[in-house]
Design an enzyme around this catalytic site. Structure first.
Site, PDB file in Angstrom:
ATOM      1  N   ASP A 197     -18.181  60.833 -53.609  1.00 33.81           N
ATOM      2  CA  ASP A 197     -18.019  62.448 -53.175  1.00 33.81           C
ATOM      3  C   ASP A 197     -16.820  62.558 -52.576  1.00 33.81           C
ATOM      4  OD1 ASP A 197     -18.746  64.910 -53.169  1.00 33.81           O
ATOM      5  OD2 ASP A 197     -19.904  64.646 -51.305  1.00 33.81           O
ATOM      6  N   TYR A 198     -15.721  61.632 -53.197  1.00 31.22           N
ATOM      7  CA  TYR A 198     -14.414  62.161 -52.809  1.00 31.22           C
ATOM      8  C   TYR A 198     -13.943  63.324 -53.530  1.00 31.22           C
ATOM      9  CZ  TYR A 198     -14.237  57.997 -49.640  1.00 31.22           C
ATOM     10  OH  TYR A 198     -14.204  57.264 -48.488  1.00 31.22           O
TER      11      TYR A 198
END
Length: 868
Positions: A544-545
């Site tokens: 979830d970068y």
């Protein structure tokens, strides 16, 4: 001779120290068994030895404990040096118990002489200054001396100075006292040329006015209901939006409400977030210029309906009409949490029509408000009326048009749109980790006047940007842009920060197109939507970068020429500086090896990009674990070894992985601030570790990580319906709820963008509002909400988890001023000039749901005293 009874306090201390020893022996033995430090086992032996000697009323107990104090101090210095907070976690229990052992209720019973002692003349009496007590006193004094040294030693500070003005700031056509877009301009710099407030006078700032919006928590709100807005300042007014989607105009000098508009949001919504980060603006001059360039007529489009009579517009205040919203029929939303089986095209979500119950007018200037039910409402800045000459006469644009998987609330634009010429360019947030059947992350441009779709850029079909036909739908579940875009109209480019495809932590089934564009910055042609270039910040993102922040556009003197640059902060801590014409790195970028070990059939990318400007923290080690006491620190050490961790980019796993930095991000939507005249950046890096565990799903509907179905239409987050795994995510914290990693957790930093050097970096913020006891320890705390800089050489920030707005010297990073806020300040400040000639600093204090800061509804303006 009969043995005298042991005094009560001595018995209590014996039990306390004995129980501590047993706990350390058990926990320390476990830690040694999994490859950790042997200190706790050794310490347990000294605890148990002290307890035994106390039980026997032997004064040697104090000597044994003194050895423990010195040994603990040596071990702590070996692990962390003169770093106060890590030292305190290792030695606080030992020190407190040692001090208690010197109390008279302990030393007197230990000083009693036996008959044998009296006969041979031995004196075993102890006091804090005699015998074994003196040894213990000396050891504690050494500990105090080490502690005092650490109080004046900051191992985490970097001191230096940023350069002064080197360039004339570019004239972007914005009057110096205005703030016309989220980042002041669509360049996203968060910089004002106002210079009245300086390091010399910033300490004199006082509250000039305060306004409460009246936006209160409501039943059915998602946890992440947040007041993140950065208001606009246009003419003599401020314009802002609230979490529940009201638009409010204020007098910029007095704070008096001028008008209020309620878009009458549809009923229950499947919301993950409820927020509005800001509005967008088009001036009459810009609209006229766009009309001339395109050859389009400027004749207003007749509204489909004029709605209520003049003066009775929904949501307008006394200056503009009624304040009570009108009732609309609710449209049933998906409440089951599972994938919505609606992929057939124009399924009407039953959106309210902006002009149906509101006053309308022909607008010259225009405001654009994205709503939580998937619309863009277009308003007149003067009156708050809906624009009848926009959106094809409806005064709004329907963002659900041609969307797959229609589920109102599961898609909308939480961020302000980009206005370029006579088009509005918009992305939107898509539910994270709920299902594999979500809306599309498509980026679209609409004609402001007619509401017609001009182009669509869909990462599932990246080169086909002609508007798709009615009845067709965009690629479901594609990477989305939930953050703030930037634009360079001279280059004809809009810069889109893209996220990941849900589910964020499982990527085995991603298409080649998704792989190419996920977690990238994409430059699209404003006129056609065609991709000109893209730069990927993370390969095969499993963390979830997302690219979370608005790119900042600034011209930099590099290599003997002025380079039109783009500065992009990321969640993993990189600051990528790119040529915004081509996407080529201006500051060097290298590929670094990354850990493998993803759960099959998924994979992990073998390398990941790293920039020359990087706030990537060093990998965590066992010695970096922390706690309020040695006991919760011991548990954190055990937890550290139990998690899968190979450094940054460790993939999620079935047993649980440590993700550092976590998806909270080193940088998030608040971005950074850049000074175009000095070529410098003010940054606010945050460091928090998270854990990530894949949980097998037995089917597509059973809840596996949520104990029960959320209330109403709210989605079941992290279930990943349709994927083989759900995901358990959370901060890496101790049994007491404190971060397991040692502080600092938050900084401010100053970077020279022409050299890539970080000139200074300081801990920032206190624990006053984040601990059970409101003690303002300056530990360096997390920040969520961006900074702002001024030509006066002062930067401002309000996003720390303690409730303050602070002013800093840009050159040195020194904190010069702070003011207490009534709630969390998780929004980016802005500044402007009022009608009285003063420079104002504006701060929104409304808190953040998932961050846990206090909710509020305050808008606060600060200024120097009149004549000051």
């Amino acid at each position: 001779m009969p043995q005298r009874p042991t005094p009560a306090f001595l018995r209590v201390m014996t039990w306390v120290i004995g129980l501590c020893g047993i706990a350390l022996l058990l926990g320390g033995g476990w830690l040694v068994a999994i490859g950790g430090s042997a200190y706790y086992v050794v310490a347990s032996l000294f605890f148990l030895g002290t307890a035994y000697l106390l039980h026997r009323a032997r004064p040697e107990a104090l000597g044994v404990f003194a050895v423990l104090v010195i040994g603990t101090l040596i071990w702590a210095l070996y692990e962390v040096g003169f770093d106060w907070w890590p030292l305190a976690a290792r030695g606080d229990v030992v020190f407190v118990l040692g001090a208690l052992l010197l109390l008279p209720w302990i030393t007197r019973p230990l000083s009693r002489r036996s008959v044998a002692d009296a006969l041979d003349g031995r004196d075993r009496s102890v006091t804090p200054l005699k015998g074994h007590g003196a040894f213990l006193t000396a050891s504690l004094l050494v500990a105090v001396a080490v502690a005092a040294t650490s109080w004046f030693t900051d191992l985490h500070a970097k001191e230096g100075e940023l350069p002064g003005t080197r360039l004339g700031a570019a004239d972007n056509g914005i009057p110096e006292g205005e703030w016309l877009a989220y980042g002041r301009s669509q360049m996203g710099q968060r910089y004002s040329p106002l210079a009245d407030i300086t390091p010399a006078n910033v300490a004199s700032l006082k509250v000039a006015w305060q306004f409460e919006t009246g936006d209160e928590p409501q039943p059915g709100d998602p946890e992440e209901t947040t007041f993140q807005v950065t208001p606009l300042k246009i003419g003599e007014r401020l314009y802002l939006c609230t979490p529940h989607q009201n638009v409010i105009a204020l007098d910029a000098t007095t704070g008096a409400e001028v008008w209020r508009y309620d878009p009458v949001i549809q009923g229950e919504l499947a919301l993950q977030h409820l927020t509005c980060r800001g509005l967008s603006y088009q001036s009459a001059a810009a609209a006229a210029a766009a009309g001339k360039q395109s050859g389009a007529t400027t004749t207003p489009v007749a509204p489909a309906t004029t709605g209520a009579p003049e003066g009775t517009a929904t949501g307008l205040s006394a200056e503009g009409g009624l304040t009570a919203p009108q009732e609309t029929a609710e449209t049933p939303a998906n409440t089951g949490g599972a994938p919505v089986d609606q992929t057939g095209g124009n399924t009407d979500p039953g959106l309210p029509v902006a002009v149906a119950n509101a006053r309308t007018t022909t607008c010259d200037d225009k405001l654009f408000m994205p709503t939580a039910d998937g619309r863009i409402v277009i308003l007149d800045p003067e009156t708050g009326a809906v624009c009848s000459n926009a959106g094809g006469g409806d005064g709004q644009i329907d963002l659900w048009d041609r969307m797959p998987n229609v589920n109102p609330g599961s898609y909308y634009s939480t961020s302000p749109v980009i206005v370029a010429g006579n088009s509005v360019i918009v992305g939107g947030t898509v539910l994270d980790n709920v299902s594999t059947a979500e809306a599309s992350g498509v980026i679209r441009a609409f004609d402001i006047t007619t509401g017609d779709l001009l182009w669509n850029w869909d990462s599932g079909r990246p080169n086909d940007t002609q508007p798709i036909a009615e009845g067709q739908t965009y690629t479901p579940n594609s990477p989305n842009s939930w953050s703030i875009m930037s634009a360079d109209e001279n280059l004809g480019l809009v810069y889109v920060p893209l996220g990941n495809q849900p589910p964020d932590q499982w990527g085995a089934n991603r298409s080649p197109e998704v792989e190419e564009y996920s977690s990238s910055i994409v430059a699209l042609d404003i006129r056609t939507g065609q991709p000109r270039w893209h730069f990927q910040t993370v390969h095969h993102d499993l963390w979830d970068y997302d690219v979370p922040a608005q790119p900042s556009l600034v011209d930099l003197p590099i290599g003997g020429e002025i380079v039109p640059a783009l500065v992009q902060p990321t969640k993993q801590g990189e600051i990528f500086v790119l040529d915004r014409r081509t996407g080529e790195p201006v500051m060097p970028v290298v590929e670094k090896p990354a850990p493998g070990g993803a759960v099959l059939p998924d994979r992990a990318a073998p390398t990941q990009p790293k920039s020359a400007i990087s706030f990537d923290p060093p990998p965590l080690r066992e010695r970096d674990m922390w706690g309020a006491t040695m006991f919760d620190q011991l548990l954190c050490r055990i937890a550290f070894h139990a998690l899968n961790y190979g450094g940054r980019f460790t993939p999620p796993s079935l047993d649980g992985s440590l993700i550092y930095p976590g998806n909270f991000g080193v940088f998030n939507w608040g971005s950074v601030a850049v000074d175009p005249a000095r070529g410098v950046m003010f940054a606010t890096p945050t460091y928090l570790a998270f854990t990530s565990r894949l949980v097998p799903r037995p089917n597509d509907r059973t809840l596996v990580v949520n104990p029960s179905q959320p209330q109403g239409a709210l989605p079941a987050l992290n279930e990943n319906f349709g994927a083989p795994y759900a995901i358990e995510l959370g901060p890496f914290t101790s049994a007491l709820g404190l971060p397991c990693q040692q502080p600092p957790w938050g900084y401010v930093a100053g970077v020279d963008l022409t050299t890539g050097e970080t000139a200074w970096m300081h801990r920032n913020g206190t624990t006053r509002d984040a601990s059970p006891v409101p003690l303002p320890f300056r530990m360096g705390v997390p920040n969520l909400g961006g900074p702002m800089m001024t030509a006066g050489g002062v930067a401002f920030l309000s996003g720390t988890i303690d409730y303050y707005v602070r002013g800093y010297d840009v050159t040195t990073g020194e904190e010069l001023w702070k003011a207490r806020l009534p709630a969390g300040g998780q929004a980016s400040p802005m500044t402007y000039r009022g009608a009285d000639g003063r420079q104002y600093l504006l701060v929104v204090a409304g808190g953040h749901g998932s961050l846990g800061t206090k909710r509020g509804d305050s808008v606060i303006a600060y200024a120097l005293p009149q004549g000051g």
